[in-house]
Design an enzyme around this catalytic site. Structure first.
Site, PDB file in Angstrom:
ATOM      1  N   GLU A 396      -8.649   8.327 -12.461  1.00  0.00           N
ATOM      2  CA  GLU A 396      -8.344   7.911 -11.246  1.00  0.00           C
ATOM      3  C   GLU A 396      -6.715   7.071 -11.158  1.00  0.00           C
ATOM      4  O   GLU A 396      -6.587   6.267 -12.189  1.00  0.00           O
ATOM      5  CB  GLU A 396      -9.130   7.177 -10.373  1.00  0.00           C
ATOM      6  CG  GLU A 396     -10.164   7.897  -9.611  1.00  0.00           C
ATOM      7  CD  GLU A 396      -9.640   8.408  -8.403  1.00  0.00           C
ATOM      8  OE1 GLU A 396      -8.429   8.755  -8.221  1.00  0.00           O
ATOM      9  OE2 GLU A 396     -10.539   8.927  -7.419  1.00  0.00           O
ATOM     10  N   ASP A 397      -6.106   7.109 -10.140  1.00  0.00           N
ATOM     11  CA  ASP A 397      -4.758   6.459  -9.924  1.00  0.00           C
ATOM     12  C   ASP A 397      -5.359   5.009  -9.367  1.00  0.00           C
ATOM     13  O   ASP A 397      -5.007   3.918  -9.879  1.00  0.00           O
ATOM     14  CB  ASP A 397      -3.884   6.962  -9.228  1.00  0.00           C
ATOM     15  CG  ASP A 397      -4.406   7.329  -8.035  1.00  0.00           C
ATOM     16  OD1 ASP A 397      -5.452   8.011  -7.762  1.00  0.00           O
ATOM     17  OD2 ASP A 397      -3.843   7.499  -6.736  1.00  0.00           O
ATOM     18  N   ASP A 400     -10.589   1.940  -4.699  1.00  0.00           N
ATOM     19  CA  ASP A 400     -10.353   1.076  -3.531  1.00  0.00           C
ATOM     20  C   ASP A 400     -11.937   0.740  -2.870  1.00  0.00           C
ATOM     21  O   ASP A 400     -12.459  -0.005  -3.608  1.00  0.00           O
ATOM     22  CB  ASP A 400      -9.718   1.969  -2.647  1.00  0.00           C
ATOM     23  CG  ASP A 400      -9.156   1.294  -1.412  1.00  0.00           C
ATOM     24  OD1 ASP A 400      -9.629   0.134  -1.139  1.00  0.00           O
ATOM     25  OD2 ASP A 400      -7.978   1.582  -0.838  1.00  0.00           O
ATOM     26  N   PHE A 449      -1.118  -2.780   0.183  1.00  0.00           N
ATOM     27  CA  PHE A 449      -1.057  -1.231   0.375  1.00  0.00           C
ATOM     28  C   PHE A 449       0.306  -0.803  -0.737  1.00  0.00           C
ATOM     29  O   PHE A 449       1.164  -1.483  -0.617  1.00  0.00           O
ATOM     30  CB  PHE A 449      -0.790  -0.625   1.875  1.00  0.00           C
ATOM     31  CG  PHE A 449      -0.858   0.759   1.894  1.00  0.00           C
ATOM     32  CD1 PHE A 449      -2.234   0.962   2.564  1.00  0.00           C
ATOM     33  CD2 PHE A 449       0.046   1.545   1.544  1.00  0.00           C
ATOM     34  CE1 PHE A 449      -2.266   2.391   2.893  1.00  0.00           C
ATOM     35  CE2 PHE A 449      -0.421   3.052   1.602  1.00  0.00           C
ATOM     36  CZ  PHE A 449      -1.635   3.275   2.271  1.00  0.00           C
ATOM     37  N   ARG A 462       5.339   9.203  -3.622  1.00  0.00           N
ATOM     38  CA  ARG A 462       4.422   9.580  -4.839  1.00  0.00           C
ATOM     39  C   ARG A 462       5.645   9.598  -6.029  1.00  0.00           C
ATOM     40  O   ARG A 462       5.221   9.206  -7.015  1.00  0.00           O
ATOM     41  CB  ARG A 462       4.009  10.806  -4.942  1.00  0.00           C
ATOM     42  CG  ARG A 462       2.776  11.003  -3.730  1.00  0.00           C
ATOM     43  CD  ARG A 462       1.956  12.294  -4.008  1.00  0.00           C
ATOM     44  NE  ARG A 462       1.283  12.609  -3.010  1.00  0.00           N
ATOM     45  CZ  ARG A 462      -0.142  12.183  -2.814  1.00  0.00           C
ATOM     46  NH1 ARG A 462      -0.672  11.276  -3.782  1.00  0.00           N
ATOM     47  NH2 ARG A 462      -1.016  12.519  -1.989  1.00  0.00           N
TER      48      ARG A 462
HETATM   49  C1  PRP Z   1      -6.582   7.964  -3.499  1.00  0.00           C
HETATM   50  C2  PRP Z   1      -6.942   7.990  -4.885  1.00  0.00           C
HETATM   51  C3  PRP Z   1      -8.493   7.913  -5.007  1.00  0.00           C
HETATM   52  C4  PRP Z   1      -8.980   7.296  -3.665  1.00  0.00           C
HETATM   53  C5  PRP Z   1      -9.788   6.095  -3.904  1.00  0.00           C
HETATM   54  O1  PRP Z   1      -6.682   9.241  -3.024  1.00  0.00           O
HETATM   55  O2  PRP Z   1      -6.365   8.889  -5.528  1.00  0.00           O
HETATM   56  O3  PRP Z   1      -8.849   9.146  -5.303  1.00  0.00           O
HETATM   57  O4  PRP Z   1      -8.038   7.188  -2.707  1.00  0.00           O
HETATM   58  O5  PRP Z   1     -10.002   5.476  -2.673  1.00  0.00           O
HETATM   59  P1  PRP Z   1     -11.604   5.077  -2.456  1.00  0.00           P
HETATM   60  O6  PRP Z   1     -12.197   4.237  -3.698  1.00  0.00           O
HETATM   61  O7  PRP Z   1     -11.456   4.143  -1.146  1.00  0.00           O
HETATM   62  O8  PRP Z   1     -12.513   6.220  -2.250  1.00  0.00           O
HETATM   63  P2  PRP Z   1      -6.218   9.690  -1.592  1.00  0.00           P
HETATM   64  O9  PRP Z   1      -7.398  10.076  -0.675  1.00  0.00           O
HETATM   65  O10 PRP Z   1      -5.189   8.762  -0.852  1.00  0.00           O
HETATM   66  O11 PRP Z   1      -5.645  10.990  -1.832  1.00  0.00           O
HETATM   67  P3  PRP Z   1      -4.388  11.293  -2.960  1.00  0.00           P
HETATM   68  O12 PRP Z   1      -5.144  11.070  -4.290  1.00  0.00           O
HETATM   69  O13 PRP Z   1      -3.954  12.944  -2.469  1.00  0.00           O
HETATM   70  O14 PRP Z   1      -3.173  10.552  -2.496  1.00  0.00           O
END
Ligand code: PRP
Length: 485
Positions: A396-397, A400, A449, A462
């Site tokens: 994961e990146d 949250d 953020f 991105r």
């Molecule tokens: C981001 C990130 C994780 C997720 C984590 O994805 O890549 O998958 O949020 O958040 P959480 O712990 O609150 O669930 P995002 O929904 O922004 O989509 P993206 O990866 O396409 O940017």
């Protein structure tokens, strides 16, 4: 007694007849559950079997239980009255108070008072269980017990029939697929949903939980906080209870000055009820949570420029190398499948795989985004190859709230990987709602953020080669939130 043995006899007659029928196993077990419950004057019944790894109980048939119980998905066998699976018959007089019962609030909301659990035993091995439930406190007699033991023996014999086992497995697969992949909402029953919320932010929060298929109950319990002359003088009722996470959440979108008062109550609650998990989500936290999804009345919020570099390109690269080294050492001699969650993970995944000195394969998954429109989360891109019996490393990146991983891990576990661990570049721990064990973490970051190196705000940023801070215009967001009242 004469009458009771008469009702056991007619129930057994119905049960053996349906057991010998050509009905689907779901129908057979539902009918057995109904006959068994009625014969012992119970209001509900659930028959479940252990799935191969003995970790989960798969529901084979039920009677008289409402959605919230049935849509919970497989029960964790080790957590829910595990003595039954040791071969013991377990009696719970008051499910709303007994510490062996996981979700008291659900039991209360479902009017479940007493429970009798009987193991289903096949050749000395426990293969499942039958539970009967009553709305009022109830003591089951020895003849009820012995009647139910005969019923579970019949269940074991039906399970023995190969075709029944096959059908069950298929139905199980179908159920999992249904639970995980369709848009059918997994929502609490209507009776548990309030007609209206005290504040729009609560309804917003409920929608977010619905999206991630996290069960919630609204204001299910009032905690007495102080007593005067034997009477309760002050109570505190948290807004939400999330049974699967065993977590209470209190939202405060009140004036900042009132938060101090709420904080005091939460502190007091923690002191008086140390086993209760509660999280206070302050107005700013909640606003930031909504900005993340950037939709609805908050969607047009003006976002400032990237005004600070949090991690430079070279800092990221150094950290990625360290993580890759650890992974290569921990998995030495093994092959791993690295599963990335699109799209934020692209840069991190591309960099880290180049630094890993092991044979790796790469796969990706994607899920739908929260849009506040009543939809529930679904997998929009599933794995391309099988992960059964393989070492899986989720990449994961950012983690949250943890809701994305919570959902995906349930899906991946069902494929029985040999091991399943998580590697995330960023950990925004301060905002966690669902506790997820993270094995490899690049950086723990504050509740700000962040964008860049794959991370976006509304699909922008991105391509930045560093991770930067983006400042939402929080004052305007506050204005919008107040105008939602
Ligand atoms: C981001 C990130 C994780 C997720 C984590 O994805 O890549 O998958 O949020 O958040 P959480 O712990 O609150 O669930 P995002 O929904 O922004 O989509 P993206 O990866 O396409 O940017």
């Amino acid at each position: 007694m004469g009458n009771r043995s008469g009702s056991y006899y007619s129930a057994l007659k119905r049960i053996t007849k349906v057991a010998n029928s050509a009905f689907s196993s779901r129908k057979v077990y539902n009918s057995i559950a109904k006959s068994a419950a009625k014969a012992v004057h119970a209001n509900g019944c659930r028959i479940s079997f252990l799935v191969p790894q003995h970790e989960y109980l798969l529901t084979a048939g039920t009677y008289g239980l409402s959605d919230i119980y049935l849509k919970k998905g497989p029960l964790d066998a080790r957590k829910s009255l595990p003595e039954i699976l040791d071969g013991e018959t377990v009696f719970v007089a008051d499910a709303t108070k007994d510490e062996r019962v996981q979700h008291h609030q659900i039991a209360e909301a479902q009017r479940i008072s007493s429970i009798l659990g009987v193991p289903i035993i096949k050749q000395d091995e426990v293969v499942g269980e039958m539970r009967v439930y009553t709305h009022e406190p109830h003591w089951f007699s020895e003849s009820d017990n012995s009647f139910l033991r005969s019923v579970v023996d019949i269940c074991a014999v039906i399970l023995e029939r190969t075709e029944s086992k096959q059908v069950l497995k298929q139905e199980y697969k179908k159920d999992r697929k249904h639970t995980l992949l369709t848009e059918a909402p997994q929502l609490p029953t209507a009776s548990l949903r309030p007609a209206s919320f005290a504040h729009p932010s609560e309804s917003e929060f409920a929608k977010l939980l619905d999206f991630y298929r996290i069960e919630w109950l609204y204001e299910p319990r009032a905690f007495p906080l102080c007593w005067k002359e034997g009477a309760v003088a002050e109570m505190f009722t948290p807004d939400f209870y999330l049974p699967e996470l065993d977590l209470y959440v209190e939202l405060t979108t009140l004036k900042q000055s009132l938060i101090t008062e709420k904080n005091r109550k939460v502190r007091q609650l923690k002191q008086l009820y140390p086993d209760v998990n509660i999280k206070l989500l302050a107005k700013d936290d909640f606003v930031k949570l909504l900005v993340k999804y950037g939709y609805g009345p908050l969607g047009e919020v003006k976002i400032g420029q990237v005004n600070k570099v949090l991690f430079s390109r070279s800092q990221i690269q150094r950290r990625v190398k360290i993580l890759a080294k650890r992974i290569s050492r921990d998995y030495a001699g093994q092959q791993i499948v690295m599963v990335g969650v699109l799209r934020g993970v692209i840069c991190f995944m591309a960099d880290i795989i180049q630094q890993i000195s092991l044979p790796v394969t790469v796969d990706f998954m994607a899920i739908s985004n929260y849009g506040g429109d009543g939809q529930v989360v679904k997998i929009t891109k599933d794995l391309d190859s099988s992960i059964t019996n393989r070492h899986v490393l989720m990449v994961e990146d950012i983690v949250d709230t943890g809701m994305t991983l919570n959902y995906l891990l349930t899906h991946l576990r069902a494929h029985n990987p040999q091991s399943l661990n998580i590697c995330t570049l960023l950990d925004k721990r301060a905002r966690r709602l669902v506790d997820i064990p993270l094995k490899y973490v690049g950086f723990e970051i504050p509740d700000r953020f962040v964008v860049g190196y794959g991370l976006d705000y509304k699909e922008e940023y991105r391509n930045l080669p560093f991770i930067g801070l983006l400042n939402p215009d929080v004052s305007q967001v506050h204005g919008d939130l107040n105008s939602m009242k």
